[in-house]
Design a protein around this motif. Structure first.
Motif, short mmCIF file in Angstrom:
data_model
loop_
_atom_site.label_atom_id
_atom_site.label_comp_id
_atom_site.label_asym_id
_atom_site.label_seq_id
_atom_site.Cartn_x
_atom_site.Cartn_y
_atom_site.Cartn_z
N VAL A 31 0.45 -1.46 -0.15
CA VAL A 31 0.04 -0.16 -0.23
C VAL A 31 0.67 1.45 -0.36
N PRO A 32 2.02 1.79 0.51
CA PRO A 32 2.58 2.72 0.64
C PRO A 32 3.16 3.27 -0.36
N ASN A 33 3.66 1.49 -0.97
CA ASN A 33 4.95 1.69 -2.65
C ASN A 33 3.09 2.72 -4.03
N ILE A 34 2.36 1.56 -3.77
CA ILE A 34 1.53 2.57 -4.52
C ILE A 34 0.81 3.79 -3.96
N SER A 35 0.86 4.16 -2.85
CA SER A 35 0.44 5.19 -3.13
C SER A 35 1.44 6.40 -3.47
N LYS A 36 3.45 6.10 -3.00
CA LYS A 36 3.82 6.74 -4.18
C LYS A 36 4.06 6.98 -4.99
N HIS A 37 3.72 5.63 -5.45
CA HIS A 37 3.72 5.93 -7.21
C HIS A 37 2.22 6.63 -7.92
N ASN A 38 1.48 6.51 -6.86
CA ASN A 38 0.11 7.29 -7.26
C ASN A 38 0.28 8.80 -7.54
N SER A 39 1.13 9.74 -6.30
CA SER A 39 1.88 10.89 -6.57
C SER A 39 2.22 11.16 -8.16
N ASN A 40 3.36 10.15 -8.24
CA ASN A 40 4.22 10.79 -9.03
C ASN A 40 3.85 10.47 -10.89
N ILE A 41 2.29 9.58 -10.54
CA ILE A 41 1.65 9.30 -12.27
C ILE A 41 1.23 10.19 -12.04
N LYS A 42 0.89 10.70 -10.59
CA LYS A 42 -0.31 12.51 -11.39
C LYS A 42 0.87 13.61 -11.75
N GLU A 43 2.36 13.08 -11.60
CA GLU A 43 3.00 14.12 -11.37
C GLU A 43 3.39 14.18 -13.13
N LYS A 44 3.66 13.12 -13.55
CA LYS A 44 4.10 12.97 -14.51
C LYS A 44 2.69 13.36 -15.98
N GLY A 45 1.42 12.49 -15.71
CA GLY A 45 0.74 13.45 -16.61
C GLY A 45 -0.09 14.82 -16.33
N CYS A 46 0.60 15.75 -15.26
CA CYS A 46 0.58 17.00 -15.36
C CYS A 46 1.47 17.14 -15.95
N GLU A 47 2.64 16.57 -16.37
CA GLU A 47 3.97 17.25 -17.17
C GLU A 47 2.93 17.40 -18.48
N ALA A 48 2.92 16.37 -19.15
CA ALA A 48 1.93 15.83 -20.17
C ALA A 48 0.93 16.60 -20.53
N PHE A 49 0.59 17.32 -19.63
CA PHE A 49 -1.28 17.80 -19.86
C PHE A 49 -0.35 19.24 -19.77
#
Length: 106
Positions: A31-49
């Motif tokens: 669970v902690p690894n998934i939540s850490k990667h979730n914020s990383n995914i959102k940051e990458k999504g923001c860069e792409a947007f």
């Protein structure tokens, strides 16, 4: 007289508790690894947007011979969809007077 044969091929309470303990330990690790990667995914999504909005600003500039004033103008002209004003992580996307696109968390 008939004898009843009992089928005793079942899990014991101890075996079930061991399985639940192993599953719990795996969840505690995952669970902690998934939540850490979730914020990383959102940051990458923001860069792409932001890169996508930059491309739309350039397209708008080529079509209209001027820069858009804000994202709302890009939406009304059909360069962005109606629900695309913020990054996936919630940051507000803005366009400067020079056409630079940036994200600010307000």
């Amino acid at each position: 007289m008939k004898k009843f044969i009992r089928n005793e091929k079942a899990f014991t309470l101890i075996e079930m508790m061991i399985v639940l303990l192993v599953i719990s330990v795996l969840l505690i690790i995952a669970v902690p690894n998934i939540s850490k990667h979730n914020s990383n995914i959102k940051e990458k999504g923001c860069e792409a947007f932001i890169k996508m909005v930059e491309a739309q600003v350039q397209s708008f500039e080529m079509d209209k011979n001027r820069l858009p004033t804000d994202l709302a103008e890009l939406q009304t002209e059909g360069y962005l969809q109606d629900n695309q004003l913020t990054c996936p992580n919630g940051d507000i996307v803005t366009i400067s007077s020079t056409g630079a696109v940036s994200a600010n968390n307000e």
